[in-house]
Design an enzyme around this catalytic site. Structure first.
Site, PDB file in Angstrom:
ATOM      1  N   HIS A 107       0.827  -1.197   0.000  1.00  0.00           N
ATOM      2  CA  HIS A 107       0.000   0.000   0.000  1.00  0.00           C
ATOM      3  C   HIS A 107       0.874   1.266   0.000  1.00  0.00           C
ATOM      4  O   HIS A 107       0.635   2.192  -0.764  1.00  0.00           O
ATOM      5  CB  HIS A 107      -0.915  -0.015   1.219  1.00  0.00           C
ATOM      6  CG  HIS A 107      -1.910   1.093   1.231  1.00  0.00           C
ATOM      7  ND1 HIS A 107      -2.997   1.113   0.391  1.00  0.00           N
ATOM      8  CD2 HIS A 107      -1.956   2.233   1.950  1.00  0.00           C
ATOM      9  CE1 HIS A 107      -3.688   2.214   0.601  1.00  0.00           C
ATOM     10  NE2 HIS A 107      -3.074   2.909   1.547  1.00  0.00           N
ATOM     11  N   GLU A 126      -2.555  -5.419  -4.328  1.00  0.00           N
ATOM     12  CA  GLU A 126      -3.317  -5.097  -3.119  1.00  0.00           C
ATOM     13  C   GLU A 126      -4.677  -5.770  -3.142  1.00  0.00           C
ATOM     14  O   GLU A 126      -5.135  -6.288  -2.124  1.00  0.00           O
ATOM     15  CB  GLU A 126      -3.524  -3.580  -3.074  1.00  0.00           C
ATOM     16  CG  GLU A 126      -2.742  -2.884  -2.006  1.00  0.00           C
ATOM     17  CD  GLU A 126      -3.128  -1.434  -1.963  1.00  0.00           C
ATOM     18  OE1 GLU A 126      -4.088  -1.101  -1.269  1.00  0.00           O
ATOM     19  OE2 GLU A 126      -2.475  -0.625  -2.655  1.00  0.00           O
ATOM     20  N   ASN A 182      26.223 -21.934  -7.849  1.00  0.00           N
ATOM     21  CA  ASN A 182      27.015 -23.140  -7.982  1.00  0.00           C
ATOM     22  C   ASN A 182      26.608 -24.176  -6.946  1.00  0.00           C
ATOM     23  O   ASN A 182      26.426 -25.352  -7.250  1.00  0.00           O
ATOM     24  CB  ASN A 182      28.482 -22.776  -7.756  1.00  0.00           C
ATOM     25  CG  ASN A 182      29.332 -23.263  -8.872  1.00  0.00           C
ATOM     26  OD1 ASN A 182      29.107 -24.379  -9.337  1.00  0.00           O
ATOM     27  ND2 ASN A 182      30.277 -22.467  -9.287  1.00  0.00           N
TER      28      ASN A 182
END
Lengths: 153, 688
Positions: free
Chosen positions: B46, B68, B423
């Site tokens: 918000h 939202e 990795n």
């Protein structure tokens, strides 16, 4: 009428040059310069300006004028253009004048041996004083130097 | 209005919000029923939306708006979190991140997010199967209705502010067993426990009354903390003789509602309030006192509160550093003068100034220190995504995130770490089936550790995977022509594993040969070495692999050897110096026109710094003996001829400015004690 600008006036030989005051940070007396190897000959080295390392250029060398001995009058003008800080070694710097922008003419084709591209214009002050306004971005443009060097070399 | 001045603030804050959104989402994924996390996410989204809209970044604002909508359904218990929603929300976060990145780069923050928006809208329309339910929300609803504790305006604003600052406000109801003998003591224990991880703002009955056992078997309170409601609940229940505990997290709205109820109740009926606090000798003075007590500690010392910091432009810190080094130069001059003048008072003052400026220097340096957290915090999300796409189960355990490093190192270290982590996830940890077959748990663990040791910080990335097979590495090194069969037979297992960092080892075909280890590890190594650090790898077959990265605390100060060449002084970083020595002119040989000197039974090139740098007033070839500094780049050595050693010094590295970005053989400059500039030699430049 265009606006007035403040201009720092300095000398190289007999010629008078101008740089807008906003682009000048400070004017310093000569100070110890540390040589930087492997650079252009007109780059005299670096100085310690209040904790900041700044390269200094001999403007005579940059313009291809014969370099001169440093005297009491020799000054380093620290300019700041495009986030680059550079010091210019000049013969003397002792004047600040107000200049009306209308008084600046476009540079003539040939002025005293200096390439016209380094010049922003020429201003006439008083009866017989000519002030050469520098185009700092061109003076500090290194691409052009490389070209120059390779042509000469 | 000129928005530019707010732009950097917007970017900083957006990044903060995105980071916390990412973290909260990960938390929610681990604990999907916890609606208090949804509240946090909703609030963050918000705020972000509001900020973006104010700044005129419409795309950013509208995407957050769609997020939202989804989150709103979740927090109101109309929608249950599930994989699809998580994935979509994570994708939205990625999109937001790239938009903010675009804005950072000077763009408009525009991006085509129609696919994500469509998914989000589909979720809102309920086109994803949803299941209703969820206990937490019911509790929350219940609590809002109860609201028996009355807050005054001051306490209310304290709570509201704490919420805005990101703390949690809990409403806690504790019932003590009816048969409890010393209920005041129990109550005291509850308070004591709570005070350890937060602040009790208001209790009902008042603390004094509880202390005097003037309460029935239950009491309730408002509580500010960083902990989750469930955690607090469990903590209190751990005490003996506690009957029942309900802890409910409040958000802005429910708090507001309670506040309004309170005000209304207070206005309508001051009497019930008095009744509610039975022994009410609450004179205005004591009430004010209570307020003070309740309000004061909350902002001051809330356990685990976000650290109180300010943002400072890094350039301003640089200016501070520069001014400071000027001060140091003056100090040196003063010290010289004082020793000449021989005045006791002056000497004493200068010495004192020396101590103060030493302390100051430490503080200025510390200002540049940043916790590695700022780099680490993006890794959990990265590992999650990677593990998901590889169909592996991986726990990333981060420790020592508070370890501090200089800003300059932090900025550089991210990429190599990403590489090493990838990795570990990709090639280190085995797939689920392989793990089970090897008798391990199906979930692999990757440890990311940071810790201090001496003047260095270590960052370790350790996995509990299959480990590296040194024989395979040797074989592929032979195949690649890096080693001959003969050389390989002399390699120990440990040496073989270090071959992973050898340049030329990182090609695609090697990946399959040595289970993928070695992808661009030479790049990682050279990056870390360029930072003045080092990286080594330890591996036990079947047990796992550990990449250990050693880093200097700061890049801006290094230890260096100052040397003289005629009238000029140069600094050589100590980290690359192997040895210093003296050679006689007769020991210098010419091989193929190159000068070589003998060093530890091998011949290494001798570089004449005076010739290379065209030093005007020194030439070592005229001397009978010459001092040399042996420097190293990787395995290769070179001797640099100098005139004199001045000594070892800590130097502050400065760059040469934008006009001279790169000068061959010079990596920067430093300012010496006398104010002179000395250039720093880049030893790597002499070693091809």
């Amino acid at each position: 009428m265009a606006e007035d600008i403040k201009v720092i006036v300095f000398k190289l030989g007999t010629e008078e040059y101008g740089i807008e005051v906003e682009k000048v940070q400070t004017i310093e007396r000569m100070m110890p310069i540390t040589r930087v190897p492997k650079t252009y000959s007109f780059i005299k080295g670096v100085i310690n300006l209040r904790g900041v390392v700044i390269p200094v250029i001999d403007l005579r060398g940059r313009f291809g004028i014969e370099e001169a001995e440093h005297t009491d009058q020799t000054r380093i003008i620290i300019v700041s253009v495009n986030e680059m800080e550079v010091g210019f070694i000049v013969d003397s710097a002792n004047d600040v004048i107000d200049l009306n922008q209308d008084a600046i003419d476009t540079p003539p084709d040939v002025v005293g041996g200096i390439k016209a591209k380094y010049l922003d214009g020429v201003a006439k002050i008083g009866e017989d004083r000519l002030l050469i306004m520098l185009n700092l971005s061109e003076v500090l443009n290194k691409n052009e130097i490389v070209q120059l060097e390779s042509l000469e070399g | 209005m000129d928005m530019n001045q707010y732009l950097s603030m917007f970017i900083d804050e957006s990044n903060d919000h995105l980071q916390s959104l990412n973290e909260s989402m990960m938390g929610l994924e681990a604990n999907p029923e916890d609606l208090s996390i949804v509240q946090v996410i909703f609030r963050s989204a918000h705020t972000l939306k509001g900020m973006a809209a104010t700044m005129g970044f419409e795309d950013l604002a509208s995407l957050t708006h769609q997020m939202e909508n989804v989150l709103d359904l979740v927090r109101n218990n109309k929608l249950r979190m599930q994989d699809f929603i998580f994935d979509t929300l994570f994708k939205s976060l990625d999109a937001l991140e790239s938009m903010v990145e675009d804005i950072t780069g000077g763009g408009e923050g525009k991006a085509d997010v129609s696919a994500i928006v469509a998914s989000l809208q589909a979720i809102v329309r309920g086109e994803i199967p949803t299941a209703a339910g969820g206990a937490a929300a019911e509790v929350a609803a219940g609590a809002t209705a109860e609201a028996p504790v009355f807050l005054d305006e001051f306490q209310y604003s304290v709570l509201e502010q704490s919420l805005q600052e990101g703390h949690k406000v809990l409403y806690v109801d504790v019932a003590i067993r009816k048969d409890c003998q010393l209920k005041a003591v129990r109550a005291y224990m509850v308070f004591d426990l709570l005070e350890r991880s937060g602040e009790v703002v208001k209790s009902f009955p008042s603390v004094q009354d509880i202390e005097q056992e003037k309460f029935d078997h239950s009491f309730s309170l408002y509580y500010i903390t960083q902990k989750e409601a469930s955690e607090i609940q469990a903590m209190i229940l751990n005490l003996s003789e506690i009957d029942k505990v309900t802890a409910v997290a409040l958000d802005q709205e429910s708090l507001h509602q309670m506040g309004q109820d309170t005000v209304a109740a207070a206005a309508e009926a001051p009497a019930p309030v008095k009744e509610a606090t039975p022994v009410s000798n609450a004179s205005p003075a004591s009430a004010a006192h209570a307020k003070e007590e309740a309000g004061k500690p909350a902002p001051a010392r809330t356990g685990g509160a976000p650290s109180r910091t300010i943002r400072v432009d890094i350039e301003r810190l640089d200016v501070l550093m520069n001014l400071f080094s000027e001060l140091l130069i003056d100090r040196v001059r003063l010290e010289q003068l004082a020793s000449e003048v021989q005045n006791a008072d002056l000497t004493e003052t200068v010495e004192h100034m020396g101590r103060v400026s030493g302390d100051l220097q430490n503080i200025v340096m510390k200002l540049r220190m940043v916790p590695v957290d700022t780099v680490f915090n993006r890794f959990p999300r990265m590992v999650r995504d990677l593990a998901k796409s590889l169909d592996k189960k991986i726990d990333l355990v981060v420790t020592g995130a508070e370890t501090e490093l200089d800003r300059t190192v932090i900025d550089e270290i991210g990429d190599p770490l990403v590489h090493l982590l990838r990795n570990a996830v990709d090639h280190g940890v085995e797939g689920i089936q392989e793990r089970l077959a090897a008798g391990k748990s199906d979930t692999g663990t990757v440890n990311l550790r940071a810790f201090h040791s001496g003047n260095h910080v270590f960052i370790e990335i350790e996995d509990d995977g299959a480990g590296i097979n040194p024989q395979k590495i040797l074989q592929s090194a032979i195949k690649k022509g890096i080693l001959s069969q003969e050389q390989a037979s002399n390699y120990s297992d440990d040496e073989a594993i270090q071959l992973l960092f050898a340049p030329g080892f990182s090609t695609a075909e090697v990946i399959s040969d040595v289970s993928g280890r070695g992808v661009g590890l030479d790049v990682v190594k050279s990056k870390i070495t360029s930072l003045g650090g080092n990286v080594v790898v330890y591996s036990t077959q079947g047990k796992g692999t550990n990449f250990s990265v050693q880093l200097p605390l700061t890049l801006s100060i290094i230890a260096a050897m100052l040397v003289r060449l005629g009238s000029e002084k140069y600094a050589i970083p100590l980290s690359s110096i192997v040895e210093t020595g003296i050679v006689k002119q007769t020991q210098i040989r010419s091989i193929h026109g190159n000068k070589m000197v003998e060093f530890r039974n091998s011949h290494i090139p001798l570089v004449s710094l005076s010739k290379l740098f065209s030093v005007p007033d020194y030439d070592e070839s005229t001397e009978e003996e010459t001092e040399i500094v042996v420097v190293r780049k990787g395995e290769r050595l070179v001797a640099l001829a100098v005139q004199d050693f001045i000594g070892q010094n800590e130097i502050v590295i400065k760059n040469l400015g934008k006009y001279l970005p790169e000068v061959q053989g010079i990596s920067g400059a430093t300012i010496l004690g006398d104010g002179q500039v000395a250039l720093i030699i880049d030893p790597n430049a002499f070693i091809k």
